[in-house]
Design a protein around this motif. Structure first.
Motif, short mmCIF file in Angstrom:
data_model
loop_
_atom_site.label_atom_id
_atom_site.label_comp_id
_atom_site.label_asym_id
_atom_site.label_seq_id
_atom_site.Cartn_x
_atom_site.Cartn_y
_atom_site.Cartn_z
N THR A 153 -26.01 30.39 -18.43
CA THR A 153 -25.13 29.54 -19.23
C THR A 153 -24.71 28.32 -18.32
N PRO A 154 -24.34 27.34 -18.86
CA PRO A 154 -23.79 26.12 -18.05
C PRO A 154 -22.67 26.42 -17.36
N PRO A 155 -22.61 25.61 -16.19
CA PRO A 155 -21.14 25.89 -15.48
C PRO A 155 -19.89 25.55 -16.32
N PRO A 156 -18.89 26.43 -16.09
CA PRO A 156 -17.61 26.15 -16.90
C PRO A 156 -16.98 24.84 -16.52
N PRO A 157 -16.35 24.21 -17.34
CA PRO A 157 -15.45 23.03 -16.95
C PRO A 157 -14.63 23.44 -15.76
N GLY A 158 -14.44 22.21 -15.01
CA GLY A 158 -13.62 22.23 -13.70
C GLY A 158 -14.46 22.84 -12.55
N HIS A 159 -15.95 23.08 -12.83
CA HIS A 159 -16.70 23.31 -11.51
C HIS A 159 -17.39 22.15 -11.17
#
Length: 179
Positions: free
Chosen positions: A72-78
């Motif tokens: 999955t894509p990295p979550p926001p804030g990373h």
């Protein structure tokens, strides 16, 4: 050797190599939607990677699932990739790229006029940020004081289409081919 010398002006970013979750899907996007040519398929050698290019360059974009298949894509804030830019030679070429997205009903996040550049933003199927852009002529990059022009003005991406493209888009919408 003087190690404090500036980089040569000819230095360029040569290619981007992306981890993707589905190699076939990502390859199809860069090949079929954006128009890059598949120049290498690692699956023939047991390597989960593909290589795509514009023109006769060895590759501009490499894709792999070495550590990311099904990911999955990295979550926001990373931290990580914000976006990478694909530089088109002029407004007409960027217009053609936008046209390819419109006729496939591919989501576009928006357009921005940055002063020296005009950019269209979107995400690839894995959530990687893309900037499709062209540079205005260099003499338009700086204001009358010699300072770099920097702005972030929104514009309607469909404004990049010429009259023929706009008319074809409207005909396809009317026929229900695209939304």
């Amino acid at each position: 050797m003087n190690r404090a010398q500036p980089l040569p002006a000819e230095v360029r970013i040569g290619h981007v190599h992306l981890r993707v979750s589905d190699l076939a899907r990502a390859t199809a996007f860069y090949r079929d939607v954006l128009g890059f040519k598949l120049v290498g398929d690692g699956s023939r050698a047991g390597v989960a990677a593909t290589f795509l290019a514009a023109g006769d360059y060895h590759h501009h974009i490499a894709l792999n699932t070495f550590e990311s298949a099904g990911g999955t894509p990295p979550p926001p804030g990373h931290t990580g990739l914000y976006h990478f830019a694909i530089l088109y030679p002029d407004r007409a070429a960027l217009s053609q790229a936008v046209w390819r997205l419109f006729v496939r009903d591919y989501p576009i996040e928006g357009g921005r006029d940055h002063g020296g550049t005009v950019s269209v933003y979107l995400k690839d199927p894995d959530g990687n940020g893309l900037e499709l852009t062209y540079d205005r002529p260099r003499d338009q990059w700086f204001d009358e004081r010699g300072e770099f022009v920097l702005r972030n003005d929104r514009f309607a991406v469909c404004d990049l289409l010429d009259e023929e493209g706009t008319a074809l888009l409207e005909r396809q919408r009317a026929a229900g081919v695209i939304n």
